[in-house]
Design a protein around this motif. Structure first.
Motif, PDB file in Angstrom:
ATOM      1  N   LEU A 187     -46.993  27.166  99.167  1.00 57.78           N
ATOM      2  CA  LEU A 187     -48.008  26.940 100.205  1.00 57.78           C
ATOM      3  C   LEU A 187     -49.178  26.147  99.640  1.00 57.78           C
ATOM      4  CD1 LEU A 187     -47.956  30.394 102.051  1.00 57.78           C
ATOM      5  CD2 LEU A 187     -46.782  28.279 102.663  1.00 57.78           C
ATOM      6  N   ALA A 188     -49.493  26.412  98.382  1.00 59.64           N
ATOM      7  CA  ALA A 188     -50.573  25.657  97.726  1.00 59.64           C
ATOM      8  C   ALA A 188     -50.168  24.187  97.580  1.00 59.64           C
ATOM      9  CB  ALA A 188     -50.879  26.277  96.363  1.00 59.64           C
ATOM     10  N   ALA A 189     -48.906  23.935  97.248  1.00 57.10           N
ATOM     11  CA  ALA A 189     -48.428  22.547  97.101  1.00 57.10           C
ATOM     12  C   ALA A 189     -48.518  21.826  98.441  1.00 57.10           C
ATOM     13  CB  ALA A 189     -46.992  22.542  96.583  1.00 57.10           C
TER      14      ALA A 189
ATOM     15  N   TYR B 227     -49.354  21.269  88.172  1.00 58.48           N
ATOM     16  CA  TYR B 227     -48.862  22.645  88.310  1.00 58.48           C
ATOM     17  C   TYR B 227     -49.817  23.412  89.222  1.00 58.48           C
ATOM     18  CZ  TYR B 227     -47.804  27.479  86.924  1.00 58.48           C
ATOM     19  OH  TYR B 227     -47.490  28.817  86.937  1.00 58.48           O
ATOM     20  N   MET B 228     -49.283  24.014  90.294  1.00 62.74           N
ATOM     21  CA  MET B 228     -50.112  24.807  91.202  1.00 62.74           C
ATOM     22  C   MET B 228     -50.241  26.218  90.625  1.00 62.74           C
ATOM     23  SD  MET B 228     -50.551  22.391  93.294  1.00 62.74           S
ATOM     24  CE  MET B 228     -51.789  23.280  94.225  1.00 62.74           C
ATOM     25  N   THR B 229     -51.457  26.627  90.362  1.00 62.28           N
ATOM     26  CA  THR B 229     -51.669  27.933  89.727  1.00 62.28           C
ATOM     27  C   THR B 229     -53.074  28.451  90.033  1.00 62.28           C
ATOM     28  OG1 THR B 229     -51.810  29.066  87.573  1.00 62.28           O
ATOM     29  CG2 THR B 229     -52.332  26.720  87.582  1.00 62.28           C
ATOM     30  N   PRO B 230     -53.214  29.773  90.253  1.00 61.82           N
ATOM     31  CA  PRO B 230     -54.549  30.293  90.582  1.00 61.82           C
ATOM     32  C   PRO B 230     -55.556  30.128  89.444  1.00 61.82           C
ATOM     33  CG  PRO B 230     -52.925  32.076  90.443  1.00 61.82           C
ATOM     34  CD  PRO B 230     -52.164  30.797  90.346  1.00 61.82           C
TER      35      PRO B 230
ATOM     36  N   ILE C  57     -53.887  22.859  89.275  1.00 54.46           N
ATOM     37  CA  ILE C  57     -54.760  22.969  90.449  1.00 54.46           C
ATOM     38  C   ILE C  57     -54.590  24.318  91.146  1.00 54.46           C
ATOM     39  CG2 ILE C  57     -55.193  22.028  92.769  1.00 54.46           C
ATOM     40  CD1 ILE C  57     -54.703  19.285  91.703  1.00 54.46           C
ATOM     41  N   SER C  58     -55.735  24.901  91.505  1.00 54.69           N
ATOM     42  CA  SER C  58     -55.774  26.115  92.323  1.00 54.69           C
ATOM     43  C   SER C  58     -56.340  25.741  93.686  1.00 54.69           C
ATOM     44  CB  SER C  58     -56.681  27.147  91.659  1.00 54.69           C
ATOM     45  OG  SER C  58     -57.051  28.145  92.595  1.00 54.69           O
ATOM     46  N   ILE C  59     -55.847  26.366  94.748  1.00 53.78           N
ATOM     47  CA  ILE C  59     -56.447  26.088  96.060  1.00 53.78           C
ATOM     48  C   ILE C  59     -57.465  27.160  96.448  1.00 53.78           C
ATOM     49  CG2 ILE C  59     -54.506  24.700  96.882  1.00 53.78           C
ATOM     50  CD1 ILE C  59     -53.922  27.185  98.781  1.00 53.78           C
ATOM     51  N   GLY C  60     -57.731  28.095  95.575  1.00 52.71           N
ATOM     52  CA  GLY C  60     -58.751  29.090  95.889  1.00 52.71           C
ATOM     53  C   GLY C  60     -58.613  30.311  94.996  1.00 52.71           C
ATOM     54  N   ASP C  61     -59.669  31.106  94.967  1.00 51.63           N
ATOM     55  CA  ASP C  61     -59.685  32.278  94.090  1.00 51.63           C
ATOM     56  C   ASP C  61     -58.987  33.464  94.730  1.00 51.63           C
ATOM     57  OD1 ASP C  61     -60.930  30.935  92.066  1.00 51.63           O
ATOM     58  OD2 ASP C  61     -62.948  31.508  92.679  1.00 51.63           O
ATOM     59  N   TYR C  62     -57.706  33.307  94.930  1.00 51.55           N
ATOM     60  CA  TYR C  62     -56.860  34.385  95.436  1.00 51.55           C
ATOM     61  C   TYR C  62     -55.456  34.052  94.972  1.00 51.55           C
ATOM     62  CZ  TYR C  62     -56.793  30.552  98.739  1.00 51.55           C
ATOM     63  OH  TYR C  62     -56.749  29.293  99.273  1.00 51.55           O
ATOM     64  N   VAL C  63     -54.576  35.053  94.960  1.00 51.82           N
ATOM     65  CA  VAL C  63     -53.233  34.814  94.424  1.00 51.82           C
ATOM     66  C   VAL C  63     -52.207  34.803  95.548  1.00 51.82           C
ATOM     67  CG1 VAL C  63     -51.478  35.629  92.813  1.00 51.82           C
ATOM     68  CG2 VAL C  63     -53.895  35.896  92.247  1.00 51.82           C
ATOM     69  N   LEU C  64     -51.464  33.710  95.638  1.00 55.62           N
ATOM     70  CA  LEU C  64     -50.370  33.591  96.603  1.00 55.62           C
ATOM     71  C   LEU C  64     -49.088  34.054  95.931  1.00 55.62           C
ATOM     72  CD1 LEU C  64     -51.307  29.988  97.760  1.00 55.62           C
ATOM     73  CD2 LEU C  64     -51.721  32.092  99.031  1.00 55.62           C
ATOM     74  N   SER C  65     -48.050  34.281  96.743  1.00 55.33           N
ATOM     75  CA  SER C  65     -46.817  34.764  96.117  1.00 55.33           C
ATOM     76  C   SER C  65     -46.021  33.657  95.441  1.00 55.33           C
ATOM     77  CB  SER C  65     -45.960  35.528  97.126  1.00 55.33           C
ATOM     78  OG  SER C  65     -46.033  34.922  98.373  1.00 55.33           O
TER      79      SER C  65
END
Ligand code: ADE
Length: 230
Positions: A142-144, A85-88, A130-138
């Motif tokens: 894009l993270a996937a 699961y992609m999540t911040p 998994i998070s791709i960084g300490d910021y929130v995408l909409s």
């Protein structure tokens, strides 16, 4: 490697896999990437996949029913090594995790949206967050794509120079050295002499020293991990 991506926006995700290295991986049959539209698993005629959150508060939550139906359907046909699961608020993606996941055969990536997904999905279906960084995408799309790119390029045969992924920044907790190409001089700015010398041993030494120096300046955290372990 097969990656099945569950998303409400399959069209948004397709483009990165239709070009360059990722396209080649797929064309060569080294990777298979499928986009599964979560709305196809909706329970109603409006194809909705989200609802208001219990307890009130702004933001919709992705419902467990379509997600469970979708994941169970995929699992009935394929054995998966991971359901990600992609999540911040997931574990921060790094090269070590990418290396590890790139050895897997089949994975599902679930893209979140809105306020997130019903916690019961995380408890009962998800094996890794998994998070791709300490910021929130909409959304998680894009993270996937970032995660899938970092995995697919590591599959043997995907990069034309088989060894080049091994020398990427972060592979040994060091940043890559500076690189140059023609012309050897531009505006009076010269390429380091050693790189033109043809002496491979000296060039390798220069590159290693440059890597260490760059890491020390740009990423002291990585440098200390390597050279000043506690
Ligand atoms: N979804 C929204 N923001 C994200 C992030 N930073 N990493 C992974 N998935 C996300």
């Amino acid at each position: 490697m097969r990656i099945d991506i569950i998303t409400v926006l399959p069209e948004l995700l397709k483009s990165p896999f239709e070009h360059s290295i990722l396209k080649r991986a797929i064309d060569k049959g080294l990777a298979e990437v499928n986009f599964i539209n979560l709305r196809d698993y909706s329970n109603d005629n409006y194809k909705s996949v989200d609802d208001y959150q219990f307890g009130g508060g702004a933001g919709m939550v992705m419902m467990i029913e379509p997600i469970a139906k979708c994941i169970n359907d995929l699992k009935s046909k394929t054995n998966y090594d991971e359901v990600i699961y992609m999540t911040p608020d997931g574990e921060l993606l790094d090269q070590k995790t990418s290396n590890h996941l790139s050895t897997k055969k089949n994975i599902i990536i679930l893209c979140g949206h809105y306020k997130g997904i019903d916690e019961r999905v995380r408890e009962h279906f998800i094996t890794k967050e998994i998070s791709i960084g300490d910021y929130v995408l909409s959304g998680g799309e894009l993270a996937a794509a970032v995660l899938a790119d970092s995995l697919l390029r590591l599959i043997p045969g995907v990069l034309s120079d088989e060894t080049s992924a091994l020398f990427d920044s972060f592979q040994d907790d060091l940043l890559s050295p500076a690189v140059y190409t023609r012309p050897a001089e531009f505006n009076g700015w010269k390429v380091p002499e050693i790189l033109l010398s043809g002496n491979q041993k000296k060039i390798d030494e220069w590159r290693y020293e440059n890597s260490v120096e760059r890491t020390k300046i740009r990423r002291p955290d990585l440098y200390n991990k390597n050279f000043n372990p506690k």
